[in-house]
Design an enzyme around this catalytic site. Structure first.
Site, PDB file in Angstrom:
ATOM      1  N   LYS A 119       0.837  -1.195   0.000  1.00  0.00           N
ATOM      2  CA  LYS A 119       0.000   0.000   0.000  1.00  0.00           C
ATOM      3  C   LYS A 119       0.879   1.255   0.000  1.00  0.00           C
ATOM      4  O   LYS A 119       1.843   1.354   0.766  1.00  0.00           O
ATOM      5  CB  LYS A 119      -0.916   0.011   1.221  1.00  0.00           C
ATOM      6  CG  LYS A 119      -1.971  -1.092   1.198  1.00  0.00           C
ATOM      7  CD  LYS A 119      -2.987  -0.867   0.099  1.00  0.00           C
ATOM      8  CE  LYS A 119      -4.077  -1.924   0.142  1.00  0.00           C
ATOM      9  NZ  LYS A 119      -5.138  -1.674  -0.873  1.00  0.00           N
ATOM     10  N   LYS A 228     -13.000  -7.893  -8.090  1.00  0.00           N
ATOM     11  CA  LYS A 228     -13.498  -8.344  -6.792  1.00  0.00           C
ATOM     12  C   LYS A 228     -14.924  -8.858  -6.973  1.00  0.00           C
ATOM     13  O   LYS A 228     -15.762  -8.195  -7.604  1.00  0.00           O
ATOM     14  CB  LYS A 228     -13.462  -7.216  -5.768  1.00  0.00           C
ATOM     15  CG  LYS A 228     -12.048  -6.728  -5.404  1.00  0.00           C
ATOM     16  CD  LYS A 228     -12.128  -5.631  -4.344  1.00  0.00           C
ATOM     17  CE  LYS A 228     -10.759  -5.274  -3.783  1.00  0.00           C
ATOM     18  NZ  LYS A 228      -9.981  -4.409  -4.666  1.00  0.00           N
TER      19      LYS A 228
END
Length: 345
Positions: A119, A228
């Site tokens: 991240k 997703k």
């Protein structure tokens, strides 16, 4: 919303709301590390006819966005799923926006993983923090590992080009969603190519949050897609998008329990031959302090199995949300169910 991403129409068969609510247990599981601002992950778990299913849009999402997540949960719990080709899915380690001296502890939770997603662009941090974190990941994992970064739309075009130019020395596999819009992704991709910076662009939010999830593919704004299952309305609808987009994909999750991870693993295992572009972001149960099963889908030798976990009554009791939060989720499910029933989304 495009036909490929649309939730069920009013004529589609949805389980009655009363049945859905009777099957629901709400959990609140602390995370091991703060992750995209989350320190406690809440989810509604359904003990459904086809097996456990999960509804876990983040709490800040409005009902129109969350309804697609409920469509996915109802489809996975009450409908037959597409056939799968694989029995295990390779997964990546996920490294939150932590300090470099915390990276080793994070990676240790992902045994056998040879790919890491790091991240970056965390609010309140600087590019130097990102560089130090990615450098530490590369040092610990070695030159043969694959390293990706995920900015979660955190940069402007100029910031993305500057940051990815700086991070390119670590031989990134790709950069996930550096900017918000499809035109911005396209511009970053073009500017990096012009400058000879070898970083591919992956689209996530531009697919799962878009009114038209195929726009990014038509615009040539990304080299691959992050898919997703929950936000796209379920396994079958996600597969439709993959086939239409005709770009390589990586399947990911949203800090799900093992039940939601199982849905993502089913999607990855059902992808057409040649469409899976590498290790999937389905190892994030390792970032939770508990789970809803005695056999959590955490990485073993760098992969997770395909198949639904068995719910554990002891785990559900241990992780149970407060009565107030359970009521909040029941109201949310009811509102989203109404939107799906009437076709209002």
């Amino acid at each position: 919303m495009s036909p490929a991403a649309a939730p069920p129409s009013p004529s589609s068969s949805l389980p009655p709301l009363a049945e859905v609510l009777r099957s629901m247990r709400v959990v609140a599981i602390p995370t091991r590390t703060r992750f995209r601002g989350v320190t406690v992950r809440e989810a509604a778990i359904f003990d459904a006819p086809q097996g456990p299913s999960e509804f876990s849009p983040f709490t800040e999402y409005d009902d129109a966005e969350a309804a697609a997540w409920l469509a996915a949960a109802l489809d996975y719990g009450w409908a037959e799923q597409p056939a799968v080709r694989l029995d295990r899915i390779e997964v990546n380690a996920t490294v939150p926006a932590v300090a470099p001296d915390e990276v080793a502890e994070i990676l240790a939770r992902f045994p056998g993983c040879r790919t890491a997603k790091v991240k970056v662009a965390e609010r309140g941090q600087e590019l130097a923090d990102d560089v130090a974190r990615v450098r530490r990941v590369r040092e610990l994992m070695g030159p043969a590992a694959r390293v990706r970064v995920d900015a979660n739309t955190g940069w402007s075009v100029a910031e993305a080009v500057t940051a990815l130019t700086a991070l390119a020395e670590f031989e990134l596999e790709y950069a996930e969603q550096p900017c918000v819009s499809v035109p911005e992704l396209a511009e970053v991709r073009d500017r990096l190519r012009t400058a000879g910076v070898p970083v591919r662009i992956a689209a996530d939010e531009s697919v799962r949050k878009a009114s038209d999830p195929l726009a990014v593919a038509r615009a040539g704004a990304a080299d691959l897609l992050i898919i997703k299952a929950q936000p796209l309305g379920g396994v079958s609808r996600a597969l439709d998008i993959v086939r239409e987009a005709n770009l390589p994909v990586v399947v990911s999750s949203a800090l799900d329990t093992s039940v939601g991870i199982a849905m993502g693993a089913h999607l990855a295992a059902a992808l057409p031959e040649g469409m899976l572009a590498g290790a999937c972001g389905l190892g994030t149960v390792a970032l939770l302090s508990d789970d809803v099963t005695d056999t959590p889908l955490v990485p073993v030798d760098g992969s997770v199995p395909v198949g639904r976990p068995t719910l554990s009554e002891a785990s559900l009791a241990r992780t149970a949300a407060s009565p107030e939060r359970t009521a909040w989720w029941a109201e949310r499910v009811s509102r989203c169910h109404a939107l799906l029933t009437t076709g209002a989304v």
